[in-house]
Design a protein around this motif. Structure first.
Motif, PDB file in Angstrom:
ATOM      1  N   GLY A 234      51.173  29.166  36.833  1.00  0.00           N
ATOM      2  CA  GLY A 234      50.360  29.304  35.655  1.00  0.00           C
ATOM      3  C   GLY A 234      51.240  29.788  34.569  1.00  0.00           C
ATOM      4  O   GLY A 234      51.105  29.306  33.381  1.00  0.00           O
ATOM      5  N   ALA A 235      52.062  30.667  34.649  1.00  0.00           N
ATOM      6  CA  ALA A 235      52.963  31.400  33.748  1.00  0.00           C
ATOM      7  C   ALA A 235      53.836  30.254  33.347  1.00  0.00           C
ATOM      8  O   ALA A 235      54.283  30.188  32.050  1.00  0.00           O
ATOM      9  N   ALA A 236      54.430  29.408  34.203  1.00  0.00           N
ATOM     10  CA  ALA A 236      55.405  28.493  33.960  1.00  0.00           C
ATOM     11  C   ALA A 236      54.670  27.492  32.936  1.00  0.00           C
ATOM     12  O   ALA A 236      55.293  26.901  31.866  1.00  0.00           O
ATOM     13  N   VAL A 237      53.543  26.962  33.433  1.00  0.00           N
ATOM     14  CA  VAL A 237      52.734  25.936  32.380  1.00  0.00           C
ATOM     15  C   VAL A 237      52.450  26.592  30.987  1.00  0.00           C
ATOM     16  O   VAL A 237      52.755  25.802  30.102  1.00  0.00           O
ATOM     17  N   ALA A 238      52.389  27.864  31.004  1.00  0.00           N
ATOM     18  CA  ALA A 238      52.044  28.437  29.567  1.00  0.00           C
ATOM     19  C   ALA A 238      53.008  28.568  28.739  1.00  0.00           C
ATOM     20  O   ALA A 238      52.994  28.411  27.527  1.00  0.00           O
ATOM     21  N   VAL A 239      54.218  28.551  29.392  1.00  0.00           N
ATOM     22  CA  VAL A 239      55.696  28.569  28.583  1.00  0.00           C
ATOM     23  C   VAL A 239      55.623  27.424  27.559  1.00  0.00           C
ATOM     24  O   VAL A 239      56.459  27.366  26.676  1.00  0.00           O
ATOM     25  N   SER A 240      54.946  26.048  28.199  1.00  0.00           N
ATOM     26  CA  SER A 240      55.129  24.956  27.521  1.00  0.00           C
ATOM     27  C   SER A 240      54.345  25.194  26.044  1.00  0.00           C
ATOM     28  O   SER A 240      54.701  24.746  24.912  1.00  0.00           O
ATOM     29  N   VAL A 241      53.489  25.987  26.061  1.00  0.00           N
ATOM     30  CA  VAL A 241      52.481  26.149  25.079  1.00  0.00           C
ATOM     31  C   VAL A 241      53.270  27.189  24.201  1.00  0.00           C
ATOM     32  O   VAL A 241      53.043  27.063  22.962  1.00  0.00           O
ATOM     33  N   ILE A 242      53.978  28.088  24.819  1.00  0.00           N
ATOM     34  CA  ILE A 242      54.798  29.086  23.631  1.00  0.00           C
ATOM     35  C   ILE A 242      55.818  28.287  23.203  1.00  0.00           C
ATOM     36  O   ILE A 242      55.982  28.836  22.023  1.00  0.00           O
ATOM     37  N   ARG A 243      56.313  27.602  23.901  1.00  0.00           N
ATOM     38  CA  ARG A 243      57.364  26.640  23.205  1.00  0.00           C
ATOM     39  C   ARG A 243      56.950  25.688  22.049  1.00  0.00           C
ATOM     40  O   ARG A 243      57.456  25.729  20.854  1.00  0.00           O
ATOM     41  N   SER A 244      55.651  25.473  22.015  1.00  0.00           N
ATOM     42  CA  SER A 244      55.037  24.604  20.965  1.00  0.00           C
ATOM     43  C   SER A 244      54.774  25.431  19.777  1.00  0.00           C
ATOM     44  O   SER A 244      54.936  25.258  18.573  1.00  0.00           O
ATOM     45  N   ALA A 245      54.155  26.933  20.378  1.00  0.00           N
ATOM     46  CA  ALA A 245      54.001  27.825  19.014  1.00  0.00           C
ATOM     47  C   ALA A 245      55.370  28.037  18.301  1.00  0.00           C
ATOM     48  O   ALA A 245      55.217  27.890  16.991  1.00  0.00           O
ATOM     49  N   LEU A 246      56.388  28.089  19.111  1.00  0.00           N
ATOM     50  CA  LEU A 246      57.574  28.583  18.461  1.00  0.00           C
ATOM     51  C   LEU A 246      58.238  27.192  17.579  1.00  0.00           C
ATOM     52  O   LEU A 246      58.799  27.702  16.459  1.00  0.00           O
ATOM     53  N   ALA A 247      57.821  26.334  18.188  1.00  0.00           N
ATOM     54  CA  ALA A 247      58.236  24.921  17.460  1.00  0.00           C
ATOM     55  C   ALA A 247      57.777  24.817  16.226  1.00  0.00           C
ATOM     56  O   ALA A 247      58.303  24.576  15.092  1.00  0.00           O
ATOM     57  N   ALA A 248      56.095  25.020  16.248  1.00  0.00           N
ATOM     58  CA  ALA A 248      55.616  24.965  14.850  1.00  0.00           C
ATOM     59  C   ALA A 248      56.039  25.927  13.812  1.00  0.00           C
ATOM     60  O   ALA A 248      56.253  25.607  12.631  1.00  0.00           O
ATOM     61  N   HIS A 249      56.433  27.246  14.428  1.00  0.00           N
ATOM     62  CA  HIS A 249      56.405  28.273  13.398  1.00  0.00           C
ATOM     63  C   HIS A 249      57.909  28.033  12.823  1.00  0.00           C
ATOM     64  O   HIS A 249      58.041  28.386  11.786  1.00  0.00           O
ATOM     65  N   ALA A 250      58.907  27.650  13.763  1.00  0.00           N
ATOM     66  CA  ALA A 250      60.229  27.480  13.064  1.00  0.00           C
ATOM     67  C   ALA A 250      60.541  26.152  12.298  1.00  0.00           C
ATOM     68  O   ALA A 250      61.198  26.043  11.408  1.00  0.00           O
TER      69      ALA A 250
END
Length: 338
Positions: free
Chosen positions: A308-324
């Motif tokens: 589950g944590a690994a799947v969540a990292v894809s969401v975290i990557r999306s958050a960072l992409a939008a932010h940057a």
């Protein structure tokens, strides 16, 4: 290197937790306010970007080097029939990880995380904690250090997971001792045991709690008496990540239970942690509430392995992409805020 060579070293680390970077938080929030979107319109993604900035120490956090650390251990109390599978499955699944055939192999690869698997004396289960401490002091320190050693300063994010037949029983005991409540409130089906299996798990947890009683007076004592090698290793990895200011994504019930004793004594231990998901194991939602964590995902997963944590990292990557990558109002030539 033994990061936790003594009980005092562990306790000192827990008592001296680095804080988030306030300047980075302010800078990340200021950037969010300048991006071409209505304030708050990306919801939790905005909070995730600011969280990552607070531990990486700059306003545009990245995940260039991420790791999934999976710790495996066996438990002596499985002789009481608490699992639908025999203890031999732990070693078999470690072999499957090594061969690349497990869910976590696929999910870690998709999330861009390198996978490290640490098997901890699988041929030598912990003691049956209904009649003795699961580990002696040296064994617990070795497990804590094994977890710490997998955490390297170059990481931008760490996810943790486990493999250990029977370990939802240990997790229930740790949560009951750390946060209160009856064994029945914390015990769930784990690998899929039926009602009689759940009754056996409840009885085992009750016996363990009664046997150790007030001896579980510190986080270390609770971990060594009621935990397991893989569980202590997770605690060691999370504590070491905090020392290095590396954000951690928690997986399921067991990974959260691993820091329950730490959180009961030092609630700030969760400040650098984010809950990847809420699993189908009943105790997971309860422990997340006690830890003050809101999960990113709720997909009814209950596999463990850090999945589950690994799947969540894809969401975290999306958050960072939008932010940057989003343009600011000035860059886009948009007058004023939306």
């Amino acid at each position: 290197m033994s990061h936790f060579a003594s009980r005092a070293a562990f306790e000192t680390a827990l008592a001296n937790l680095p804080a988030a970077d306030d300047a980075a938080i302010a800078a990340a929030r200021a950037r969010q306010a300048e991006l071409t979107k209505p304030p708050g319109s990306l919801g939790r993604l905005e909070d995730i970007a600011i969280f990552m900035a607070s531990w990486q120490g700059h306003d545009r956090p990245v995940i260039e080097r991420g790791r999934t650390a999976i710790f495996a251990g066996n438990h002596g109390f499985v002789v009481h029939g608490v699992s639908a599978f025999p203890a031999s499955v732990t070693a078999a699944m470690v072999g499957n990880f090594a061969a690349g055939g497990a869910a976590i192999n696929a999910l870690a690869g998709m999330a861009g995380l390198d996978l490290k698997v640490v098997a901890l004396d699988l041929e030598r289960p912990t003691a049956d904690f209904t009649i003795a401490p699961a580990m002696d002091e040296a064994e617990c320190l070795a497990a804590l250090s094994a977890g710490a050693e997998i955490v390297t300063p170059d990481l931008h994010i760490l996810t943790v997971g486990e493999m250990g037949i029977g370990n939802t029983t240990a997790a229930a005991a740790l949560c009951a001792r750390s946060f209160g409540g009856s064994a029945a409130e914390w015990v769930g089906p784990g690998t899929g045991v039926d009602s009689s299996g759940i009754a056996r798990k409840v009885a085992v947890v009750e016996r363990a709690l009664a046997h150790h009683g007030t001896a579980c007076e510190t986080p270390f004592e609770t971990l060594r008496r009621l935990g397991g090698r893989e569980i202590a290793a997770i605690a060691g990895a999370i504590l070491r990540a905090r020392q290095l200011r590396i954000p951690v994504v928690l997986d399921g019930f067991i990974t959260c239970a691993a820091i329950a004793p730490l959180a009961a004594a030092a609630p700030g231990i969760t400040d650098h942690c984010i809950a990847g998901h809420c699993s189908a194991e009943p105790g997971h939602r309860r422990v997340l509430e006690r830890l003050g964590l809101s999960p990113i995902l709720a997909l009814d997963m209950r596999l463990g392995e850090g999945s589950g944590a690994a799947v969540a990292v894809s969401v975290i990557r999306s958050a960072l992409a939008a932010h940057a990558q989003m343009a600011t109002f000035a860059e886009a030539g948009v007058a004023g805020e939306l």
